[in-house]
Design a protein around this motif. Structure first.
Motif: not given
Lengths: 387, 241
Positions: B46-49, B164-167, B130-131
């Motif tokens: 989370v610290a890396r966005g 997986k489908r949701a990334g 977010h991807e």
């Protein structure tokens, strides 16, 4: 039983109905249960509520979360604690049964049926109970099924954790001769839910898939889903909406759409509104809003105009972010220079593996085939293909 | 992007962290740092966005978020930015009525579909911006204790498949000693790789299997320090020195 006409008419008289609501994981059946309980209580009748997935003290909160106040109703809610005995805890409830012992649960439910004649039995949830009581003798499950039949009516929740769970609980499931399935429309996440009546009092039913939203307060609301038709300027979206719809209207100025095209379509038993968006960039903010209300998307691409593909890809990514099922209509296949669908795929940088289907709006059958592919994608996994 | 664990040597071994769209089993006896590793991974991610969702079965979200904020000053910024989510199956089951933002409370760990519905709700929001995201389940063992291994396996199959489908990559914590060997094998098959821990008094070790590690150094020493897991072994040419 639920106050949802599409469901109540199909299921018939509530008295004598034992209904299993089979939901796909990730879809939420609790509003149906809450609604049935609230209506039964509203009519001044009694409800025996077997709580397995939650403590009995959480049941009023569950009902309230869907906007139903159990204490304000005329009838009586009798709670059976099938949750805390397993943990060695004690909760205030009229009845108590260890869920690891199905025969004990059957005895307690039998007592409750005797004490509350004419009551509705609500089971929350049968799949939770079956998982906890895994490995018990079939006789125990049959005893429980017998106890269920002693109630005037019953509604139970069953999350589908696979054929093995179904097989292990077969005698329990047979106690519920009416079945409604809940399914999710899920490309990446579940974006919409629908129900279909599968069986009524043991007879196979062919209920059409009916989209619903669960809102609080109010519970289950049926709605007509929207199919969004989008694409770059001059891709043929308006013609597409008219070609696929039973009836449609457009708002145009100087030959281009300046407001939404709107039509209505019935395919695979699903009735849907079809909305065509204007293709100009200034309408893009509208696209995200419309996509958030849609059940699926058709991206119309002019197969003769490769310069529009970048814009098409951008539009598709915008709606794909919402997790919606989508198909691409490679339009204008009848014109000279049109790229065949596989070449459209190659040139269009798609964010995922989406179906691309060639069509021409002068041939409505080819356009309807695109929507048909989308609806199949929406209803993917539905028994009997959603018919 | 891979999901960094925040443990330098482990991230080096993993080529940057936990691979994307992968289920990973974190397995070993209690009190050897599995939770520390999961929480470190969540904080670093989370610290890396990149957002993360922690499914709790043994602790209240309020307590865990406080510990996280104390352990890493960047955590609160990530919370404010909406990258931190909890699904708390524990609080309501013990009568706690806390109500915090970005926390979805379910009534119990028996209600597996309640967890599925809550996770779907969070993921529906996350995929819009977010991807990728990370999902952590602490722990699969508690769910099994509440129901049974077969049902939880199917639940996790669905969760990791949809993830997986949701990334999403999914970290699943499983306690050694609570399950039969056959059950453990079943859950290993669910994962793209396993991070195992083991320990004797005075010595803790960690092993990575799968996850794209080409030259596996075998068991590596670590210690549980003030800031969580710290590797004390080192890697050189794929061997511990």
């Amino acid at each position: 039983m639920f106050g949802v006409p599409q469901l109540d008419q199909a299921l018939g008289e509530p008295s004598g109905t034992a209904l299993l609501i089979r939901n796909e994981p990730g879809t939420d059946a609790t509003p149906f249960l809450a609604q049935a309980v609230a209506r039964w209580l509203d009519g001044g009748s009694e409800v025996v509520y077997l709580a397995v997935d939650r403590a009995p003290s959480r049941v009023p909160a569950l009902l309230e979360s869907w906007g139903f106040e159990p204490m304000e109703h005329k009838g009586t809610l009798a709670l059976v604690d099938g949750y805390s005995p397993r943990a060695g805890l004690e909760e205030p409830a009229a009845y108590r049964a260890d869920p690891r012992d199905l025969e004990a649960v059957a005895r307690v439910l039998g007592d409750a049926a005797r004490d509350h004649p004419g009551a509705l039995l609500a089971v929350d949830s049968l799949s939770g109970l079956a998982a906890i009581a895994e490995g018990q003798e079939p006789e125990a499950a049959e005893a429980l099924a017998g106890a269920v039949r002693r109630f005037d009516a019953a509604v139970a929740l069953w999350t589908e954790w696979g054929p093995a769970a179904d097989a292990a609980a077969a005698p329990l499931l047979e106690a519920f001769p009416s079945v409604v399935r809940l399914r999710g429309v899920a490309e990446r996440v579940v974006t919409s839910q629908y129900f279909a009546v599968e069986r009524v009092r043991g007879k196979k039913a062919h209920g059409r898939p009916t989209l619903f939203r669960a809102v609080a307060p109010g519970g289950v609301h049926v709605y007509i889903p929207k199919i969004l038709v989008t694409g770059p300027f001059d891709a043929g979206k308006s013609s597409f909406v008219h070609a696929v719809s039973d009836s449609a209207v457009s708002t145009e100025r100087r030959g281009t759409t300046v407001a939404m095209d709107r039509g209505k379509i019935t395919l695979h038993g699903l009735v849907a509104d079809v909305f065509g968006t204007p293709g100009q960039e200034r309408f893009d903010p509208l696209l995200s809003t419309l996509a958030s209300q849609a059940v699926g998307v058709v991206l119309v691409v002019d197969s003769t105009d490769t310069s529009s593909f970048e814009r098409a890809g951008m539009m598709l990514r915008r709606v794909w972010q919402q997790g919606l099922p989508a198909v691409v209509a490679a339009n204008k296949q009848d014109l000279p220079g049109a790229l065949p669908p596989h070449e459209v795929v190659a040139r269009l940088s798609l964010p995922t593996d989406l179906p691309v289907i060639g069509c021409t709006t002068t041939d409505p059958a080819s356009a309807r085939a695109v929507v048909e592919a989308l609806i199949e994608r929406i209803l993917e996994g539905t028994p009997e293909g959603g018919a | 992007m891979r999901f960094p664990t925040g443990v330098k040597l482990l991230d080096h071994l993993l080529g940057g962290g936990v691979p994307e769209r992968s289920p990973v089993l974190v397995y070993g006896p209690s009190f050897l740092g599995k939770e520390h590793l999961a929480m470190q991974t969540m904080r670093e991610t989370v610290a890396r966005g990149v957002p993360a969702v922690l499914v709790l079965t043994n602790a209240c979200a309020g307590d865990v978020r406080l510990e996280m904020a104390q352990a890493d000053t960047r955590f609160e910024d990530a919370e404010r930015a909406g990258r931190v989510w909890f699904i708390d199956t524990y609080s309501r089951s013990v009568g706690a009525e806390e109500k915090l933002p970005n926390v979805i409370y379910t009534d119990s760990a028996v209600d597996l579909n309640g967890i599925s519905v809550a996770l779907n709700r969070v993921q529906g929001q996350l995929i819009r911006e977010h991807e990728q995201h990370l999902v952590l389940l602490d722990s699969a063992s508690t769910l099994i204790v509440h129901t049974n291994a077969g049902t939880v396996f199917r639940f996790l199959q669905v969760l990791t498949g949809k993830g997986k489908r949701a990334g999403a990559s999914v970290l699943l914590l499983l306690d050694q000693g609570m399950h039969t060997d056959a059950e453990v094998q079943m859950f290993r098959h669910l994962a793209a790789g396993v991070i195992s821990v083991r320990g004797d008094p005075g010595r803790h070790q960690l092993l990575v299997e799968g996850l794209g590690v080409e030259r596996n150094p075998g068991w590596i020493d670590y210690r549980l320090g003030e800031h969580g897991i710290e590797m004390t072994g080192s890697l050189a040419g794929g061997r511990i020195r």
